[in-house]
Enzyme design. Structure first.
Site, PDB file in Angstrom:
ATOM      1  N   GLY A 295       0.849  -1.065   0.140  1.00 54.84           N
ATOM      2  CA  GLY A 295       0.035   0.065   0.003  1.00 54.84           C
ATOM      3  C   GLY A 295       0.777   1.479   0.017  1.00 54.84           C
ATOM      4  CB  THR A 296       2.364   3.244  -1.579  1.00 53.69           C
ATOM      5  OG1 THR A 296       3.262   4.551  -1.289  1.00 53.69           O
ATOM      6  CG2 THR A 296       2.487   3.125  -2.894  1.00 53.69           C
ATOM      7  CB  THR A 297      -0.912   7.514  -1.840  1.00 54.52           C
ATOM      8  OG1 THR A 297      -1.935   6.586  -1.346  1.00 54.52           O
ATOM      9  CG2 THR A 297      -1.458   8.529  -2.811  1.00 54.52           C
TER      10      THR A 297
ATOM     11  CE  LYS B 227       5.535   4.365   1.406  1.00 53.14           C
ATOM     12  NZ  LYS B 227       4.102   4.390   1.513  1.00 53.14           N
TER      13      LYS B 227
ATOM     14  CB  SER C 124      -3.159   0.841  -2.788  1.00 51.83           C
ATOM     15  OG  SER C 124      -2.507   1.365  -1.639  1.00 51.83           O
TER      16      SER C 124
END
Length: 217
Positions: free
Chosen positions: A16-18, A50, A147
């Site tokens: 999961g990440t944006t 990130k 995600s």
């Protein structure tokens, strides 16, 4: 006896990440959330950065397997540093994106990581490139991934304007990340943002409690 397959290449890895990158008039903003999860269920860290600086004015934003992404960006840093020494000039943004693309393509059977590459160079100014799983390379003025991106395509399409100034683009990126983090249960933490222009690089961190709210959470 029933055989259970635990090979991630078959089963898949839920992450999961944006992540987001957008060009504005004179520069580019790249940003992400800070939550790292294992299997999509267990939050292993709330404060992962990130945004990886691969050269002076070039950053890569990672999505997917953190271990894979760190290995690729470490190799990319070495290639770009060597390239800079050979050419006696900073690498172009497209060169950095191409290095990431080659690394991803050559190892596509083993890697589960994608990248947004953003930066500024003297030849083309601010640029954003997408390096997807498998090594596809695309240039775009604005792009989102991870995600959490599924929740903000409408917002990005409606609100992004190519000739925004620095403040407008920074607010746009902050709002987009806040919307995604508010809806996606595996995105969260703080918003890490980097502004890249001809003058240099500026890091901006927006704590979770300072992010704009658009609904009751």
């Amino acid at each position: 006896m029933e055989k259970h397959c635990t090979d991630s290449r078959v089963k898949g890895v839920s992450t999961g990440t944006t992540i987001l990158a957008a060009v504005f008039d004179g520069g580019v903003v790249i940003g992400s959330d800070s939550r790292a999860s294992m299997g999509g269920d267990y939050v292993s860290s709330k404060m992962i950065n990130k945004l990886i600086q691969v050269h002076d004015r070039i950053f890569a934003c990672i999505a997917g397997s953190l271990a894979d992404a760190q290995a690729v960006t470490k190799a990319a840093k070495f290639h770009l540093s060597f390239h800079s020494v050979q050419m006696e000039t900073p690498p172009l943004v497209i060169a950095a994106a191409s290095v990431l693309k080659d690394l991803c393509y050559k190892n596509k059977e083993e890697l589960q990581a994608g990248f947004l590459t953003a930066g500024w160079d003297k030849k083309k100014g601010p640029q954003v490139y997408v390096v997807s799983l498998g090594g596809m390379l695309i240039s775009q003025p604005v792009t989102i991934g991870g995600s959490g991106s599924t929740y903000i395509y409408g917002y990005v399409d409606a609100k992004y304007k190519p000739n925004m100034n620095r403040e407008e683009c920074l607010q746009f990126a902050t709002n987009a990340l806040a919307l995604a983090m508010g809806r996606d249960n595996v995105s969260g933490g703080v918003a890490h943002l980097v502004v890249i222009t001809e003058k240099g690089v500026e890091h901006v961190v927006v704590p979770g409690d300072k992010l704009p709210k658009f609904h009751d959470e």
